[in-house]
Design a protein around this motif. Structure first.
Motif, short mmCIF file in Angstrom:
data_model
loop_
_atom_site.label_atom_id
_atom_site.label_comp_id
_atom_site.label_asym_id
_atom_site.label_seq_id
_atom_site.Cartn_x
_atom_site.Cartn_y
_atom_site.Cartn_z
N SER A 1 0.55 -1.06 0.06
CA SER A 1 -0.25 -0.05 -0.08
C SER A 1 0.59 1.17 0.01
CB SER A 1 -0.99 -0.15 0.61
OG SER A 1 -0.06 0.36 2.19
N VAL A 2 0.28 2.41 -0.66
CA VAL A 2 0.60 3.36 -0.73
C VAL A 2 0.39 4.60 0.44
CG1 VAL A 2 1.77 5.22 -2.21
CG2 VAL A 2 1.99 3.18 -2.54
N LYS A 3 0.66 4.93 1.16
CA LYS A 3 0.19 6.59 2.39
C LYS A 3 0.49 8.12 1.65
CE LYS A 3 0.20 3.07 5.56
NZ LYS A 3 0.35 3.54 7.55
N SER A 4 -0.75 8.75 1.10
CA SER A 4 -0.22 9.75 1.21
C SER A 4 -0.79 10.89 2.50
CB SER A 4 -1.55 10.50 0.07
OG SER A 4 -2.62 10.15 0.03
N LEU A 5 -0.54 11.90 2.52
CA LEU A 5 -1.60 12.64 3.83
C LEU A 5 -2.51 12.48 4.30
CD1 LEU A 5 0.40 15.68 3.12
CD2 LEU A 5 1.65 14.64 4.81
N THR A 6 -3.47 12.30 3.09
CA THR A 6 -4.53 12.32 3.24
C THR A 6 -5.86 11.19 2.82
OG1 THR A 6 -5.47 12.37 0.78
CG2 THR A 6 -5.19 14.42 2.82
N GLU A 7 -5.00 9.93 2.83
CA GLU A 7 -5.00 8.51 1.87
C GLU A 7 -3.86 7.43 2.17
OE1 GLU A 7 -7.86 7.91 -1.46
OE2 GLU A 7 -5.85 9.30 -2.24
N GLU A 8 -4.98 6.29 1.62
CA GLU A 8 -4.11 4.79 2.04
C GLU A 8 -4.75 4.24 0.60
OE1 GLU A 8 -2.17 1.16 4.34
OE2 GLU A 8 -3.06 2.43 5.15
#
Length: 76
Positions: free
Chosen positions: A35-42
């Motif tokens: 999975s890749v996480k950003s500031l607002t979602e995964e």
């Protein structure tokens, strides 16, 4: 595609329906590999067979399923 497991052949190869299903389901439905996480979602990264191979009986026949002894058994 629908897979029908011959109980006698499966038993002689030391395969259970569970082992067949556990191998085939990720190939068709995919499995979360990462999975890749950003500031607002995964966002999940899902790996599966290419769409055209999921509907191809020949591609299905090439899948090997590990049995209880660790041997790879061809699905065909």
């Amino acid at each position: 595609l629908r897979v029908n497991v011959d109980p006698a052949k499966a038993a002689s190869a030391r395969l259970s329906n569970l082992e067949v299903g556990t191998t085939l389901r990720p190939a068709y439905e995919g499995i979360v590999a990462s999975s890749v996480k950003s500031l607002t979602e995964e966002v999940e990264i899902r790996v599966s067979l290419p769409r055209e191979e999921r509907a191809n009986a020949d591609a299905l026949a090439k899948i090997n399923i590990p049995n209880s002894l660790g041997n790879l058994i061809p699905l065909e």
